[in-house]
Design a protein around this motif. Structure first.
Motif, PDB file in Angstrom:
ATOM      1  N   ARG A 176       4.712   0.872   1.168  1.00  0.00           N
ATOM      2  CA  ARG A 176       5.837   1.081   0.167  1.00  0.00           C
ATOM      3  C   ARG A 176       6.258   2.726   0.549  1.00  0.00           C
ATOM      4  NH1 ARG A 176       6.621  -2.647  -3.713  1.00  0.00           N
ATOM      5  NH2 ARG A 176       6.289  -4.754  -2.760  1.00  0.00           N
ATOM      6  N   HIS A 177       5.151   3.596   0.956  1.00  0.00           N
ATOM      7  CA  HIS A 177       5.627   5.034   0.964  1.00  0.00           C
ATOM      8  C   HIS A 177       4.317   5.422   1.954  1.00  0.00           C
ATOM      9  CE1 HIS A 177       7.513   8.544   0.504  1.00  0.00           C
ATOM     10  NE2 HIS A 177       6.240   9.298  -0.215  1.00  0.00           N
ATOM     11  N   LEU A 178       4.724   6.328   2.913  1.00  0.00           N
ATOM     12  CA  LEU A 178       3.907   7.192   3.453  1.00  0.00           C
ATOM     13  C   LEU A 178       4.154   8.488   3.534  1.00  0.00           C
ATOM     14  CD1 LEU A 178       2.061   5.793   6.694  1.00  0.00           C
ATOM     15  CD2 LEU A 178       2.842   8.119   6.769  1.00  0.00           C
ATOM     16  N   ASP A 179       3.236   9.318   3.247  1.00  0.00           N
ATOM     17  CA  ASP A 179       3.358  10.931   3.380  1.00  0.00           C
ATOM     18  C   ASP A 179       2.279  11.622   4.222  1.00  0.00           C
ATOM     19  OD1 ASP A 179       4.503  13.413   2.123  1.00  0.00           O
ATOM     20  OD2 ASP A 179       2.587  13.521   1.742  1.00  0.00           O
ATOM     21  N   GLY A 180       2.644  12.474   5.110  1.00  0.00           N
ATOM     22  CA  GLY A 180       1.585  12.870   5.935  1.00  0.00           C
ATOM     23  C   GLY A 180       1.954  14.628   5.652  1.00  0.00           C
ATOM     24  N   LEU A 181       0.923  15.352   5.895  1.00  0.00           N
ATOM     25  CA  LEU A 181       0.864  16.804   6.037  1.00  0.00           C
ATOM     26  C   LEU A 181       1.182  17.539   7.056  1.00  0.00           C
ATOM     27  CD1 LEU A 181      -2.347  16.993   3.621  1.00  0.00           C
ATOM     28  CD2 LEU A 181      -0.155  17.027   2.940  1.00  0.00           C
ATOM     29  N   GLY A 182       1.317  16.663   8.396  1.00  0.00           N
ATOM     30  CA  GLY A 182       1.807  17.535   9.429  1.00  0.00           C
ATOM     31  C   GLY A 182       0.705  18.363  10.126  1.00  0.00           C
ATOM     32  N   ILE A 183      -0.417  18.060   9.854  1.00  0.00           N
ATOM     33  CA  ILE A 183      -1.478  18.908  10.409  1.00  0.00           C
ATOM     34  C   ILE A 183      -1.954  18.360  11.820  1.00  0.00           C
ATOM     35  CG2 ILE A 183      -3.756  19.836  10.260  1.00  0.00           C
ATOM     36  CD1 ILE A 183      -3.387  19.753   7.189  1.00  0.00           C
ATOM     37  N   GLU A 184      -2.013  19.239  12.738  1.00  0.00           N
ATOM     38  CA  GLU A 184      -2.253  18.734  14.164  1.00  0.00           C
ATOM     39  C   GLU A 184      -3.697  19.094  14.652  1.00  0.00           C
ATOM     40  OE1 GLU A 184      -0.462  19.880  18.345  1.00  0.00           O
ATOM     41  OE2 GLU A 184       0.653  18.659  17.317  1.00  0.00           O
ATOM     42  N   ARG A 185      -4.302  20.341  14.284  1.00  0.00           N
ATOM     43  CA  ARG A 185      -5.467  21.005  14.751  1.00  0.00           C
ATOM     44  C   ARG A 185      -6.520  20.382  13.522  1.00  0.00           C
ATOM     45  NH1 ARG A 185      -8.932  25.384  13.744  1.00  0.00           N
ATOM     46  NH2 ARG A 185      -9.724  25.896  15.823  1.00  0.00           N
ATOM     47  N   VAL A 217       0.972  -1.334   0.070  1.00  0.00           N
ATOM     48  CA  VAL A 217       0.030  -0.011   0.129  1.00  0.00           C
ATOM     49  C   VAL A 217       0.798   1.367  -0.086  1.00  0.00           C
ATOM     50  CG1 VAL A 217      -2.092  -1.178   1.098  1.00  0.00           C
ATOM     51  CG2 VAL A 217      -0.107  -0.125   2.374  1.00  0.00           C
ATOM     52  N   ALA A 218       0.354   2.325  -0.642  1.00  0.00           N
ATOM     53  CA  ALA A 218       0.654   3.625  -0.615  1.00  0.00           C
ATOM     54  C   ALA A 218      -0.089   4.387   0.243  1.00  0.00           C
ATOM     55  CB  ALA A 218       1.084   4.352  -1.835  1.00  0.00           C
ATOM     56  N   VAL A 219       0.252   5.169   1.128  1.00  0.00           N
ATOM     57  CA  VAL A 219      -0.478   5.917   2.190  1.00  0.00           C
ATOM     58  C   VAL A 219      -0.417   7.211   2.310  1.00  0.00           C
ATOM     59  CG1 VAL A 219      -1.137   5.855   4.701  1.00  0.00           C
ATOM     60  CG2 VAL A 219      -0.211   3.807   3.703  1.00  0.00           C
ATOM     61  N   ALA A 220      -1.527   8.122   2.265  1.00  0.00           N
ATOM     62  CA  ALA A 220      -1.461   9.560   2.157  1.00  0.00           C
ATOM     63  C   ALA A 220      -2.353  10.025   3.353  1.00  0.00           C
ATOM     64  CB  ALA A 220      -1.920  10.317   1.080  1.00  0.00           C
ATOM     65  N   THR A 221      -1.771  10.898   4.611  1.00  0.00           N
ATOM     66  CA  THR A 221      -2.457  11.256   5.607  1.00  0.00           C
ATOM     67  C   THR A 221      -2.239  12.852   5.742  1.00  0.00           C
ATOM     68  OG1 THR A 221      -0.937  11.272   7.507  1.00  0.00           O
ATOM     69  CG2 THR A 221      -1.241   8.996   6.688  1.00  0.00           C
ATOM     70  N   PRO A 222      -2.994  13.230   6.669  1.00  0.00           N
ATOM     71  CA  PRO A 222      -2.963  14.763   6.999  1.00  0.00           C
ATOM     72  C   PRO A 222      -2.315  14.775   8.402  1.00  0.00           C
ATOM     73  CG  PRO A 222      -4.991  14.044   7.750  1.00  0.00           C
ATOM     74  CD  PRO A 222      -4.421  12.859   7.208  1.00  0.00           C
ATOM     75  N   TYR A 223      -1.657  13.713   8.943  1.00  0.00           N
ATOM     76  CA  TYR A 223      -0.987  13.693  10.318  1.00  0.00           C
ATOM     77  C   TYR A 223       0.274  14.056  10.475  1.00  0.00           C
ATOM     78  CZ  TYR A 223      -4.938  10.214  10.273  1.00  0.00           C
ATOM     79  OH  TYR A 223      -6.064   9.554  10.393  1.00  0.00           O
ATOM     80  N   THR A 224       0.653  14.349  11.690  1.00  0.00           N
ATOM     81  CA  THR A 224       2.110  14.645  12.090  1.00  0.00           C
ATOM     82  C   THR A 224       2.740  13.144  12.210  1.00  0.00           C
ATOM     83  OG1 THR A 224       1.360  14.303  14.466  1.00  0.00           O
ATOM     84  CG2 THR A 224       1.420  16.377  13.779  1.00  0.00           C
ATOM     85  N   ASP A 225       4.016  13.376  12.371  1.00  0.00           N
ATOM     86  CA  ASP A 225       4.889  12.205  12.099  1.00  0.00           C
ATOM     87  C   ASP A 225       4.823  11.043  13.142  1.00  0.00           C
ATOM     88  OD1 ASP A 225       6.292  13.217  10.137  1.00  0.00           O
ATOM     89  OD2 ASP A 225       7.889  13.897  11.179  1.00  0.00           O
ATOM     90  N   ALA A 226       4.421  11.663  14.604  1.00  0.00           N
ATOM     91  CA  ALA A 226       3.948  10.659  15.588  1.00  0.00           C
ATOM     92  C   ALA A 226       2.868   9.663  15.302  1.00  0.00           C
ATOM     93  CB  ALA A 226       3.914  11.333  16.710  1.00  0.00           C
ATOM     94  N   LEU A 227       1.909  10.286  14.931  1.00  0.00           N
ATOM     95  CA  LEU A 227       0.738   9.452  14.328  1.00  0.00           C
ATOM     96  C   LEU A 227       0.805   8.714  12.975  1.00  0.00           C
ATOM     97  CD1 LEU A 227      -2.341  11.842  15.126  1.00  0.00           C
ATOM     98  CD2 LEU A 227      -1.477   9.739  16.311  1.00  0.00           C
ATOM     99  N   ASN A 228       1.708   9.140  12.118  1.00  0.00           N
ATOM    100  CA  ASN A 228       2.121   8.569  10.830  1.00  0.00           C
ATOM    101  C   ASN A 228       2.687   7.172  11.329  1.00  0.00           C
ATOM    102  OD1 ASN A 228       0.804  10.278   9.167  1.00  0.00           O
ATOM    103  ND2 ASN A 228       2.897  11.430   8.899  1.00  0.00           N
ATOM    104  N   GLU A 229       3.631   7.279  12.344  1.00  0.00           N
ATOM    105  CA  GLU A 229       4.372   6.050  12.668  1.00  0.00           C
ATOM    106  C   GLU A 229       3.580   5.149  13.384  1.00  0.00           C
ATOM    107  OE1 GLU A 229       7.358   3.494  12.986  1.00  0.00           O
ATOM    108  OE2 GLU A 229       7.279   5.369  11.920  1.00  0.00           O
ATOM    109  N   ARG A 230       2.318   5.513  14.285  1.00  0.00           N
ATOM    110  CA  ARG A 230       1.306   4.625  14.641  1.00  0.00           C
ATOM    111  C   ARG A 230       0.610   3.926  13.515  1.00  0.00           C
ATOM    112  NH1 ARG A 230       0.184   5.121  20.262  1.00  0.00           N
ATOM    113  NH2 ARG A 230       1.864   6.140  21.422  1.00  0.00           N
ATOM    114  N   GLU A 231       0.368   4.739  12.434  1.00  0.00           N
ATOM    115  CA  GLU A 231      -0.409   4.030  11.328  1.00  0.00           C
ATOM    116  C   GLU A 231       0.460   3.196  10.724  1.00  0.00           C
ATOM    117  OE1 GLU A 231      -3.708   5.831   9.851  1.00  0.00           O
ATOM    118  OE2 GLU A 231      -2.816   6.233   7.861  1.00  0.00           O
ATOM    119  N   ARG A 232       1.701   3.419  10.364  1.00  0.00           N
ATOM    120  CA  ARG A 232       2.483   2.474   9.615  1.00  0.00           C
ATOM    121  C   ARG A 232       2.542   1.166  10.361  1.00  0.00           C
ATOM    122  NH1 ARG A 232       6.978   2.780   5.965  1.00  0.00           N
ATOM    123  NH2 ARG A 232       6.673   5.184   5.985  1.00  0.00           N
TER     124      ARG A 232
END
Length: 280
Positions: free
Chosen positions: A185-194, A159-174
């Motif tokens: 294969r690749h995960l990208d987050g936008l770094g939005i917290e609010r 899977v390729a993953v796109a999220t709006p999350y911060t790194d901490a949550l991206n790591e939980r998701e991965r």
């Protein structure tokens, strides 16, 4: 399919009225309104969603895409910032929110928060479903497990993953996805917290981010766009032309239809019909 069911599309109804002189008949107009209004049916399915208080996407997306034989009803749990700590605290209110939905005699209920249902890994997601089922007396799904069911239905392993999350949550998701057996294969987050800021994103933002993610993981079996506050349903049909696509709201509504006994063929993206007994 490129948009929500026509009976919920106000612009289409306006065009039809302009083209049809009989639409000036008040009775016909009332009948037309009733066909797009779920309250016209006393026997409609009542679908419950438990959402973060700052989520501004689940209700309008679900209502826009769900046919009028079903209606959407929400209960909210306090959340402002999308952090591990805030999501953990929010989960403590899940049962109380579900109990409030039980007052509406919902036919099924979804815990509509991706990271909120995966932050404690596997087992926590299934426990959420169990607790909501017991609180409402109705079948229940949780977004994290719904995503797994949708990816499994597509026979996806990478899977390729796109999220709006911060790194901490991206790591939980991965970690959650990899523990479930998927190769991220690749995960990208936008770094939005609010969370309210996530809700201001658009389907165009999802398409743009997905294109970037897929460019870095062109061999992925499927694309997953995460977060129930990320507006995505209007982007799914276009994305699915390039790669099988799952989004948090697509998977949650698809899975909610499964347990409610509602045909999910109205949804975009061509997900396979869910197996009523399907569980990861």
């Amino acid at each position: 399919m490129t948009g929500p069911p026509p009976e919920r599309d106000g612009s289409a109804a306006a065009d039809s009225t302009a083209a049809d002189p009989t639409a000036a008949d008040p009775t016909a107009a009332a009948d037309s309104t009733a066909r797009g209004d779920p309250t016209a049916r006393g026997d409609r399915l009542r679908l419950g969603v438990v959402v973060p208080s700052s989520n501004t996407t689940v209700e309008p997306e679900f209502a826009a895409w769900t046919p009028p034989r079903a209606s959407i009803h929400a209960a909210r749990m306090p959340l402002v910032e999308v952090t591990v700590e805030a999501l953990d605290a929010m989960a403590a209110d899940a049962v109380a929110a579900a109990e409030r939905l039980a007052h509406a005699d919902v036919d099924a209920v979804a815990y509509a928060c991706t990271t909120g249902s995966l932050i404690h890994g596997h087992g926590f997601d299934a426990d959420l479903e169990r607790r909501l089922r017991e609180a409402t007396g109705a079948p229940a799904v949780a977004t994290a497990l719904s995503v797994r069911r949708a990816l499994d239905a597509l026979d996806a392993t990478t899977v390729a993953v796109a999220t709006p999350y911060t790194d901490a949550l991206n790591e939980r998701e991965r970690e959650y996805l990899e523990d479930a057996g998927f190769d991220v294969r690749h995960l990208d987050g936008l770094g939005i917290e609010r969370n309210a800021d996530i809700g201001r994103l658009t389907p165009d933002d999802a398409r743009e981010q997905a294109a970037s993610v897929l460019a870095a993981a062109s061999d992925a079996d499927a694309l997953f766009v995460s977060c129930t506050n990320y507006p995505t349903l209007a982007a799914v049909e276009r994305l699915a032309r390039d790669v099988p696509t799952v989004t948090s709201n697509l998977a949650t509504l698809w899975d909610l239809c499964r347990v409610a006994g509602l045909d999910a063929g109205f949804l975009p993206g061509g997900l396979p019909a869910p197996n009523p007994s399907d569980d990861p």
